[in-house]
Design a protein around this motif. Structure first.
Motif, PDB file in Angstrom:
ATOM      1  N   ILE A  28       1.305   0.003 -37.509  1.00 22.83           N
ATOM      2  CA  ILE A  28       1.595  -1.119 -36.616  1.00 22.83           C
ATOM      3  C   ILE A  28       0.554  -2.229 -36.731  1.00 22.83           C
ATOM      4  CG2 ILE A  28       0.341  -0.323 -34.555  1.00 22.83           C
ATOM      5  CD1 ILE A  28       2.848  -1.153 -32.931  1.00 22.83           C
ATOM      6  N   LEU A  29      -0.646  -1.903 -37.186  1.00 25.21           N
ATOM      7  CA  LEU A  29      -1.691  -2.918 -37.287  1.00 25.21           C
ATOM      8  C   LEU A  29      -1.441  -3.893 -38.433  1.00 25.21           C
ATOM      9  CD1 LEU A  29      -4.917  -0.801 -36.618  1.00 25.21           C
ATOM     10  CD2 LEU A  29      -3.507  -2.074 -34.994  1.00 25.21           C
ATOM     11  N   GLN A  30      -0.446  -3.595 -39.247  1.00 21.69           N
ATOM     12  CA  GLN A  30      -0.134  -4.488 -40.364  1.00 21.69           C
ATOM     13  C   GLN A  30       0.818  -5.616 -39.957  1.00 21.69           C
ATOM     14  OE1 GLN A  30      -2.156  -3.456 -42.737  1.00 21.69           O
ATOM     15  NE2 GLN A  30      -2.476  -1.625 -41.468  1.00 21.69           N
ATOM     16  N   ARG A  31       1.319  -5.576 -38.758  1.00 24.99           N
ATOM     17  CA  ARG A  31       2.318  -6.565 -38.362  1.00 24.99           C
ATOM     18  C   ARG A  31       1.681  -7.788 -37.712  1.00 24.99           C
ATOM     19  NH1 ARG A  31       6.539  -5.808 -33.892  1.00 24.99           N
ATOM     20  NH2 ARG A  31       6.527  -8.031 -34.362  1.00 24.99           N
ATOM     21  N   SER A  32       2.493  -8.835 -37.526  1.00 20.58           N
ATOM     22  CA  SER A  32       2.046 -10.079 -36.895  1.00 20.58           C
ATOM     23  C   SER A  32       2.767 -10.274 -35.571  1.00 20.58           C
ATOM     24  CB  SER A  32       2.325 -11.278 -37.807  1.00 20.58           C
ATOM     25  OG  SER A  32       1.585 -11.186 -39.005  1.00 20.58           O
ATOM     26  N   ILE A  33       2.101 -10.981 -34.665  1.00 23.58           N
ATOM     27  CA  ILE A  33       2.663 -11.357 -33.368  1.00 23.58           C
ATOM     28  C   ILE A  33       2.546 -12.866 -33.223  1.00 23.58           C
ATOM     29  CG2 ILE A  33       2.508 -11.065 -30.856  1.00 23.58           C
ATOM     30  CD1 ILE A  33       3.246  -8.482 -32.256  1.00 23.58           C
ATOM     31  N   ASN A  35       3.181 -15.077 -35.335  1.00 22.82           N
ATOM     32  CA  ASN A  35       2.585 -15.572 -36.582  1.00 22.82           C
ATOM     33  C   ASN A  35       1.073 -15.415 -36.652  1.00 22.82           C
ATOM     34  OD1 ASN A  35       5.087 -16.435 -37.716  1.00 22.82           O
ATOM     35  ND2 ASN A  35       5.016 -18.253 -36.395  1.00 22.82           N
ATOM     36  N   HIS A  36       0.530 -14.526 -35.843  1.00 21.74           N
ATOM     37  CA  HIS A  36      -0.890 -14.178 -35.906  1.00 21.74           C
ATOM     38  C   HIS A  36      -1.013 -12.686 -36.186  1.00 21.74           C
ATOM     39  CE1 HIS A  36      -2.401 -18.025 -34.279  1.00 21.74           C
ATOM     40  NE2 HIS A  36      -1.368 -17.988 -33.455  1.00 21.74           N
ATOM     41  N   PRO A  37      -2.066 -12.292 -36.896  1.00 25.29           N
ATOM     42  CA  PRO A  37      -2.278 -10.847 -37.071  1.00 25.29           C
ATOM     43  C   PRO A  37      -2.448 -10.162 -35.716  1.00 25.29           C
ATOM     44  CG  PRO A  37      -3.713 -12.123 -38.527  1.00 25.29           C
ATOM     45  CD  PRO A  37      -3.088 -13.104 -37.579  1.00 25.29           C
ATOM     46  N   VAL A 370      -3.209 -11.527 -29.527  1.00 20.80           N
ATOM     47  CA  VAL A 370      -4.207 -10.624 -28.954  1.00 20.80           C
ATOM     48  C   VAL A 370      -3.609  -9.908 -27.750  1.00 20.80           C
ATOM     49  CG1 VAL A 370      -6.512 -10.414 -27.960  1.00 20.80           C
ATOM     50  CG2 VAL A 370      -6.065 -12.144 -29.732  1.00 20.80           C
ATOM     51  N   ALA A 371      -3.576  -8.591 -27.798  1.00 24.60           N
ATOM     52  CA  ALA A 371      -3.012  -7.787 -26.712  1.00 24.60           C
ATOM     53  C   ALA A 371      -4.133  -7.242 -25.836  1.00 24.60           C
ATOM     54  CB  ALA A 371      -2.195  -6.632 -27.278  1.00 24.60           C
ATOM     55  N   VAL A 372      -4.200  -7.719 -24.584  1.00 29.50           N
ATOM     56  CA  VAL A 372      -5.119  -7.176 -23.592  1.00 29.50           C
ATOM     57  C   VAL A 372      -4.313  -6.782 -22.360  1.00 29.50           C
ATOM     58  CG1 VAL A 372      -7.065  -8.574 -24.391  1.00 29.50           C
ATOM     59  CG2 VAL A 372      -5.626  -9.428 -22.517  1.00 29.50           C
ATOM     60  N   ARG A 373      -4.932  -6.041 -21.464  1.00 30.78           N
ATOM     61  CA  ARG A 373      -4.287  -5.645 -20.223  1.00 30.78           C
ATOM     62  C   ARG A 373      -4.649  -6.649 -19.146  1.00 30.78           C
ATOM     63  NH1 ARG A 373      -0.182  -2.145 -20.752  1.00 30.78           N
ATOM     64  NH2 ARG A 373       0.170  -0.864 -18.922  1.00 30.78           N
ATOM     65  N   ALA A 374      -3.740  -6.883 -18.202  1.00 27.60           N
ATOM     66  CA  ALA A 374      -4.011  -7.795 -17.090  1.00 27.60           C
ATOM     67  C   ALA A 374      -3.460  -7.193 -15.810  1.00 27.60           C
ATOM     68  CB  ALA A 374      -3.378  -9.163 -17.351  1.00 27.60           C
ATOM     69  N   GLY A 375      -4.281  -7.146 -14.779  1.00 29.07           N
ATOM     70  CA  GLY A 375      -3.832  -6.610 -13.496  1.00 29.07           C
ATOM     71  C   GLY A 375      -4.911  -5.786 -12.837  1.00 29.07           C
ATOM     72  N   VAL A 405     -12.796  -9.186 -31.940  1.00 30.95           N
ATOM     73  CA  VAL A 405     -13.505  -9.681 -30.761  1.00 30.95           C
ATOM     74  C   VAL A 405     -13.605 -11.197 -30.822  1.00 30.95           C
ATOM     75  CG1 VAL A 405     -15.712  -9.696 -29.531  1.00 30.95           C
ATOM     76  CG2 VAL A 405     -14.810  -7.544 -30.462  1.00 30.95           C
ATOM     77  N   ASP A 406     -13.899 -11.741 -32.003  1.00 28.71           N
ATOM     78  CA  ASP A 406     -13.961 -13.196 -32.172  1.00 28.71           C
ATOM     79  C   ASP A 406     -12.609 -13.839 -31.866  1.00 28.71           C
ATOM     80  OD1 ASP A 406     -16.635 -13.153 -32.926  1.00 28.71           O
ATOM     81  OD2 ASP A 406     -16.152 -12.927 -35.058  1.00 28.71           O
ATOM     82  N   ALA A 407     -11.531 -13.192 -32.291  1.00 26.57           N
ATOM     83  CA  ALA A 407     -10.191 -13.722 -32.014  1.00 26.57           C
ATOM     84  C   ALA A 407      -9.933 -13.765 -30.516  1.00 26.57           C
ATOM     85  CB  ALA A 407      -9.139 -12.864 -32.715  1.00 26.57           C
ATOM     86  N   LEU A 408     -10.370 -12.738 -29.793  1.00 29.24           N
ATOM     87  CA  LEU A 408     -10.225 -12.739 -28.337  1.00 29.24           C
ATOM     88  C   LEU A 408     -11.026 -13.866 -27.717  1.00 29.24           C
ATOM     89  CD1 LEU A 408      -9.449 -11.548 -25.573  1.00 29.24           C
ATOM     90  CD2 LEU A 408     -11.395  -9.972 -25.822  1.00 29.24           C
ATOM     91  N   ALA A 409     -12.275 -14.029 -28.153  1.00 30.28           N
ATOM     92  CA  ALA A 409     -13.127 -15.086 -27.592  1.00 30.28           C
ATOM     93  C   ALA A 409     -12.518 -16.465 -27.827  1.00 30.28           C
ATOM     94  CB  ALA A 409     -14.521 -15.009 -28.207  1.00 30.28           C
TER      95      ALA A 409
END
Length: 420
Positions: A28-33, A35-37, A370-375, A405-409
């Motif tokens: 699954i890490l090979q896919r894009s979301i 148009n971003h890795p 970037v997938a993070v949790r919110a709540g 981490v840089d992508a998240l920042a």
């Protein structure tokens, strides 16, 4: 090669842990979301699955599948051997004394409910006390509240300091002659704080009080040895350990489990049934009514084998590097507040960003892949303790990188620009 790449190459050379190669094991890490890795930073909720797990489950379904325990034909025998071998894999992973101390459940939530419903109903009376902490997941709060409503037990809560650490002296003060159980997390799912669980257990045992440990995060990021801890019960789930959903574990000392009545009734947990009387099997079968999660158990074992092959020490070192880097990198984002700043933490950065709602943060960074949790992360009381309705949470796993981490920042800086 940039500085970050150099650092990661040095780490790989000194530990033998090459995250670039590890990532190849996760399709699954090979896919894009958008148009971003894909940058998957929601591991505390559920980790992705390596091909070894997917293949093990597929092999069982395509070559050896049948129901277990009750069949005499070849397929049933083969599936039973794989299922019970998985129990042995779990036993060795947490260093339980014997495999009958491993009860398969649908997850850690069911495992805690099993203890509350079976051990709790048998051993707790009105006025008896159960001690938990502010760091608990709802799964280690609600079952005890339900028992409080049913039986009139008292729930005591250990406070946490401003940095999120457990206040051990206050914990000791809460222990009394009426305390019958301590139920506590080893590592907070919401802010990553690691509790001094060995000392928690020692202080309880000095007073003859059994201890249940929620190790859902700890088994993945810290490693657990139940004999070294001497805990009485311990629960965790497969899906946070790179295995499938729908299966988890209750570990219990054999002498405790043997005294507990069944949690559910049905097939495979009985020795004999008449209309007048039922005789139950011993442990662990008396707690595993019905057809179990056979395919999932095999996947669970494959996940443990995968983690063991990489080495928990190597994984811990890699994740510690990511946590330190993320703490520094996100700390550079204006208006960002990290919740849970104790040095005793692992693999999770939970934060707010100015007045931006956590769900808005999650939505914006998602557009950057970037997938993070919110709540509130099933920890509403802890959010209340820190005066927030919820946080955004980045949680790291064995396949994450500094570049992620840089992508998240960068995505958080974009959120800041949008909301001014």
């Amino acid at each position: 090669m940039n500085e970050m790449g150099t650092i990661q190459s040095v780490h790989a050379a000194t530990t033998g842990y090459d995250v670039r190669e590890v990532r190849k094991d996760f399709p699954i890490l090979q896919r894009s979301i958008y148009n971003h890795p894909l940058v998957y930073l929601d591991n505390a909720a559920s980790a992705q699955k390596p091909k070894a797990v997917i293949d093990a489950m597929t092999k069982l379904m395509t070559e050896e599948y049948a129901n277990v325990h009750r069949g005499v034909h070849w397929l049933s025998s083969a599936a039973t051997k794989r299922f019970e071998a998985a129990r042995g894999t779990v036993q060795r992973f947490i260093n339980a004394r014997e495999d009958r101390e491993i009860v398969f459940t649908r997850g850690a939530t069911e495992a805690i409910n099993l203890v509350a419903s079976s051990w709790g109903r048998t051993n707790l009376s009105e006025g008896d006390e159960v001690v938990i902490s502010w760091l608990e997941h709802h799964a280690n709060i609600v079952p005890w509240q339900m028992l409080r409503q049913e039986k009139g037990i008292v729930l005591k809560v250990v406070p946490v300091a401003d940095d999120g650490s457990l206040m051990l002296e206050e914990y000791e003060k809460l222990l009394s002659e009426r305390t019958k159980l301590v139920a506590m997390t080893h590592m907070s799912n919401s802010i990553g704080i690691v509790t001094p669980i060995a000392e928690v257990i020692r202080l309880a045992h000095d007073r003859g009080i059994p201890v249940l440990v929620d190790a859902c995060q700890a088994v993945t990021h810290l490693g657990v040895d139940v004999q070294a801890l001497d805990c009485d019960f311990l629960v965790f789930s497969s899906h946070k350990l790179y295995g499938p959903t729908g299966i988890g574990v209750l570990y219990g000392k054999a002498e405790l489990l043997s005294e507990m009545p069944p949690y559910q009734g049905g097939g495979d947990m009985i020795s004999s049934v008449t209309f007048e009387e039922t005789v139950y099997k011993g442990i662990p079968q008396r707690f595993e009514a019905g057809t179990p999660a056979i395919i999932e158990a095999v996947g669970f074992a494959a996940a443990i084998d995968y983690v063991n092959a990489l080495g928990l020490e190597n994984i811990r070192a890699h994740e510690r590097d990511l946590l330190d880097y993320a703490t520094q990198r996100l700390g550079e984002v204006d208006g960002l507040r990290i919740i849970g700043t104790s040095a005793e933490k692992a693999s999770i950065v939970s934060f707010t960003l100015g007045d931006i709602h956590p769900h808005d943060i999650g939505t914006i960074v998602d557009r950057a892949g970037v997938a993070v949790r919110a709540g509130h992360h099933c920890a509403q009381p802890l959010m209340e303790r820190f005066g927030v309705a919820g946080t955004a949470r980045a949680s790291f796993g064995l396949y994450n990188t500094r570049e992620e981490v840089d992508a998240l920042a960068s995505a958080l800086q974009r959120a800041q620009e949008i909301f001014g």
